[in-house]
Design a protein around this motif. Structure first.
Motif, short mmCIF file in Angstrom:
data_model
loop_
_atom_site.label_atom_id
_atom_site.label_comp_id
_atom_site.label_asym_id
_atom_site.label_seq_id
_atom_site.Cartn_x
_atom_site.Cartn_y
_atom_site.Cartn_z
N ALA A 291 -12.01 8.63 -4.86
CA ALA A 291 -13.07 8.21 -3.95
C ALA A 291 -12.65 8.31 -2.49
N VAL A 292 -11.42 7.88 -2.17
CA VAL A 292 -10.96 7.93 -0.78
C VAL A 292 -10.79 9.38 -0.33
N PHE A 293 -10.27 10.22 -1.21
CA PHE A 293 -10.12 11.65 -0.87
C PHE A 293 -11.48 12.26 -0.55
N LYS A 294 -12.48 11.95 -1.36
CA LYS A 294 -13.84 12.47 -1.11
C LYS A 294 -14.40 11.92 0.21
N LEU A 295 -14.00 10.69 0.54
CA LEU A 295 -14.47 10.05 1.77
C LEU A 295 -14.03 10.85 3.00
N LEU A 296 -12.82 11.39 2.96
CA LEU A 296 -12.27 12.09 4.11
C LEU A 296 -12.73 13.55 4.18
N GLY A 297 -13.27 14.05 3.10
CA GLY A 297 -13.69 15.45 3.07
C GLY A 297 -14.66 15.85 4.17
N PRO A 298 -15.75 15.09 4.41
CA PRO A 298 -16.70 15.48 5.46
C PRO A 298 -16.07 15.61 6.84
N LEU A 299 -15.10 14.76 7.14
CA LEU A 299 -14.44 14.85 8.45
C LEU A 299 -13.67 16.17 8.56
N ARG A 301 -14.16 18.96 6.82
CA ARG A 301 -15.07 20.13 6.79
C ARG A 301 -15.72 20.40 8.14
N HIS A 302 -15.97 19.36 8.91
CA HIS A 302 -16.65 19.54 10.19
C HIS A 302 -15.68 19.50 11.37
N GLY A 303 -14.38 19.52 11.09
CA GLY A 303 -13.38 19.60 12.16
C GLY A 303 -13.30 18.36 13.02
N VAL A 304 -13.53 17.19 12.42
CA VAL A 304 -13.48 15.93 13.16
C VAL A 304 -12.14 15.24 12.89
N SER A 305 -11.40 14.95 13.95
CA SER A 305 -10.08 14.34 13.80
C SER A 305 -10.19 12.83 13.64
N MET A 306 -9.42 12.30 12.72
CA MET A 306 -9.36 10.85 12.50
C MET A 306 -8.12 10.30 13.21
N THR A 307 -8.30 9.27 14.03
CA THR A 307 -7.19 8.70 14.80
C THR A 307 -6.74 7.34 14.28
N ARG A 308 -7.52 6.74 13.41
CA ARG A 308 -7.14 5.43 12.86
C ARG A 308 -7.80 5.25 11.51
N HIS A 330 -18.20 11.85 20.04
CA HIS A 330 -19.36 10.96 20.12
C HIS A 330 -20.29 11.20 18.93
N ARG A 331 -20.94 10.15 18.47
CA ARG A 331 -21.80 10.26 17.29
C ARG A 331 -22.95 11.23 17.50
N ASP A 332 -23.31 11.51 18.76
CA ASP A 332 -24.41 12.43 19.05
C ASP A 332 -23.96 13.90 19.09
N SER A 333 -22.65 14.14 19.09
CA SER A 333 -22.19 15.53 19.10
C SER A 333 -22.48 16.15 17.74
N ALA A 334 -22.66 17.48 17.72
CA ALA A 334 -23.10 18.16 16.50
C ALA A 334 -22.12 17.96 15.35
N ALA A 335 -20.82 18.13 15.61
CA ALA A 335 -19.83 18.04 14.53
C ALA A 335 -19.75 16.63 13.97
N VAL A 336 -19.70 15.62 14.84
CA VAL A 336 -19.60 14.23 14.38
C VAL A 336 -20.88 13.82 13.66
N ALA A 337 -22.03 14.19 14.20
CA ALA A 337 -23.31 13.84 13.56
C ALA A 337 -23.39 14.42 12.16
N ALA A 338 -22.97 15.69 12.01
CA ALA A 338 -23.01 16.32 10.69
C ALA A 338 -22.05 15.64 9.72
N GLU A 342 -23.11 13.50 6.22
CA GLU A 342 -22.55 13.80 4.90
C GLU A 342 -21.79 12.60 4.36
N LEU A 343 -21.09 11.91 5.23
CA LEU A 343 -20.33 10.73 4.83
C LEU A 343 -21.25 9.63 4.31
N GLU A 344 -22.40 9.48 4.93
CA GLU A 344 -23.36 8.45 4.51
C GLU A 344 -23.85 8.71 3.09
#
Length: 360
Positions: A291-299, A301-308, A330-338, A342-344
Motif C-alpha cells: 500500500a505504501v509503495f503504491k502511495l508513492l507511485g503517483p509522485l 510518475r509525475h516527477g514530484v519530489s518528496m522532501t518529508r 504548488h498544488r496548482d502546478s500541473a505536475a503536482v495537481a496531476a 491520482e493519489l486521491e
C-alpha cells in the motif's frame, strides 16, 4: 587622533546622510503606494498579507543586488519594510506559543516583521483555537525539530482542524541554562519545554546530573518561574533571559550545535504560487500489501519530489497510520495537481494542508 579620524569620516557621513534623505523620501513614497494597494484590497475583501507576493519581491531584489549587501541582508531589510507597510494598510495579529520570550515569538517576528501584533497563547491548542475563532489572523506553531523530531500535538491538530499552512521558517535554536544568580548554587530543578529538555539531555546528564528535569508548557514559562524562584534553572534563549532578568549560567547547551526548529504559519486563506513552493499533505492507505509503495507511485510518475515523510498512528486501535508528506511545488502546478488527483484515487484518506513558499 580624534581630529584626523573625524576629518576623514566627515565627508563619508555627509554622503550617508544625503543617501538617507533620499531613502526616507522613497520609503514614504512606497508606503503611500502600499496604502493605495490596501484600499483596493479592502474593496475586494482581499487579504492584506500575501506571503507569495512578498517572497517574489524579496527574490527579485536579491537577484538584482550586486552587493555588498547579501541575500540575507536584503531579506531582513525588506521584510521589515513590508511589515511596516502592512501595518499601515491594516493591523493584524498572529497567535504564538507564549508567554513573551519564546522561540515561537522570535519566529513570528522573523517571519512577519516587528510590526505584527503578537497574541501569546498558553498552549499549541490555544494557538489553533485563536486562529479558528478569528482572534488572530495567523498562528505560529513548531512542527519539527532537527534533534527531537516531530512536535506531535501540532501534527494532530493539523489533522483535526480546517486551518491551512501558509508559510514556514527554520529557526536556529540556541539554548542557554538561565538562573537568577548566573550559577547553579542552590538550584535543584531545571525547567523547560519537553522538546528543549530532549534537545539538551546529553549536556544535562553530563554537566548537571543532580538537577531534576521538569517539563513546562514553554521555555518562557520556565524562565518566568526561574525569575521568581532561585532553586529553578530554565532552558531558554536570549530573548527570555533579557525579558525575565535572568543570567546565563551556561550558554549553548543544546546537544546538536546545528539544532533547528521548523515553524509553520497557519491561517484560513490559501496561498498562491510564489514560484518556489512546497505542499504539505496527510494521507492514509488501505491495510493491504504494497500500500505504501503504491502511495508513492503517483509522485514518481509525475516527477514530484518528496522532501518529508513521517508516519503517525491513527489512534483508532487498528494499527493504521497517517502519513505526513511534504512535496516540492504548488498544488496548482500541473505536475503536482496531476499527482494529487491520482493519489486521491488510491488513498483511503487525503488532506491537503496547504501550499506555501519554501523556507530559504
Amino acid at each position: 587622533m580624534d581630529d584626523e579620524l573625524n576629518s576623514q569620516l566627515k565627508p563619508l557621513r555627509e554622503r550617508i546622510d544625503a543617501i538617507d534623505t533620499q531613502l526616507i523620501a522613497l520609503l514614504n513614497q512606497r508606503a503611500a503606494v502600499a496604502l493605495e494597494v490596501g484600499e483596493i484590497k479592502k474593496h475586494f475583501n482581499a487579504p492584506v498579507f500575501r506571503p507569495e507576493r512578498e517572497q517574489q519581491v524579496i527574490a527579485r531584489l536579491q537577484d538584482m543586488s550586486m552587493g555588498p549587501l547579501g541575500g540575507d541582508h536584503i531579506s531582513a531589510i525588506w521584510r521589515e519594510i513590508m511589515s511596516a507597510s502592512r501595518e499601515l494598510e491594516q493591523p493584524f495579529r498572529a497567535a504564538y506559543l507564549g508567554p513573551v520570550g519564546t522561540y515561537s515569538e522570535q519566529a513570528m517576528h522573523l517571519y512577519f516583521g516587528q510590526s505584527i501584533e503578537g497574541l501569546p497563547c498558553s498552549s499549541i491548542d490555544e494557538v489553533f483555537r485563536s486562529v479558528d475563532a478569528g482572534a488572530a489572523e495567523f498562528g505560529v506553531v513548531p512542527v519539527e525539530n532537527s534533534t527531537a523530531g516531530a512536535v506531535s500535538r501540532t501534527l494532530d491538530l493539523l489533522l483535526q482542524t480546517k486551518l491551512l499552512i501558509g508559510g514556514e521558517l527554520a529557526l536556529p535554536i540556541h539554548h542557554n541554562l538561565l538562573t537568577l544568580s548566573g550559577g547553579l548554587t542552590g538550584v535543584t530543578r531545571v525547567c523547560a519545554h519537553a522538546q528543549s529538555l530532549a534537545q539538551c539531555q546529553r549536556w544535562l546528564a553530563t554537566h548537571a546530573p543532580h538537577l531534576e528535569c521538569l517539563a513546562m508548557s514553554s521555555n518562557a514559562e520556565a524562565a518566568r518561574l526561574a525569575a521568581s524562584d532561585p532553586t529553578v534553572a530554565a532552558i531558554a534563549g536570549d530573548r527570555a533571559a533579557v525579558h525575565y532578568g535572568l543570567q546565563v549560567a551556561y550558554a549553548l547547551i543544546q546537544d546538536d550545535p546545528h539544532n533547528r526548529t521548523r515553524f509553520v504559519m497557519i491561517g484560513k486563506v490559501p496561498v498562491g504560487s510564489s514560484g518556489r513552493d512546497q505542499t504539505s499533505l496527510i494521507v492514509s492507505v488501505k491495510n493491504e500489501p504494497g500500500a505504501v509503495f503504491k502511495l508513492l507511485g503517483p509522485l514518481a510518475r509525475h516527477g514530484v519530489s518528496m522532501t518529508r515523510f513521517e508516519s503517525r498512528p491513527a489512534r483508532a486501535g487498528t494499527w493504521e497510520y497517517y502519513f505526513y508528506i511534504d512535496i516540492e511545488g504548488h498544488r496548482d502546478s500541473a505536475a503536482v495537481a496531476a499527482a494529487l488527483a491520482e493519489l486521491e484515487e488510491k488513498a483511503a484518506f487525503l488532506k491537503i494542508l496547504g501550499s506555501y513558499p519554501r523556507a530559504s
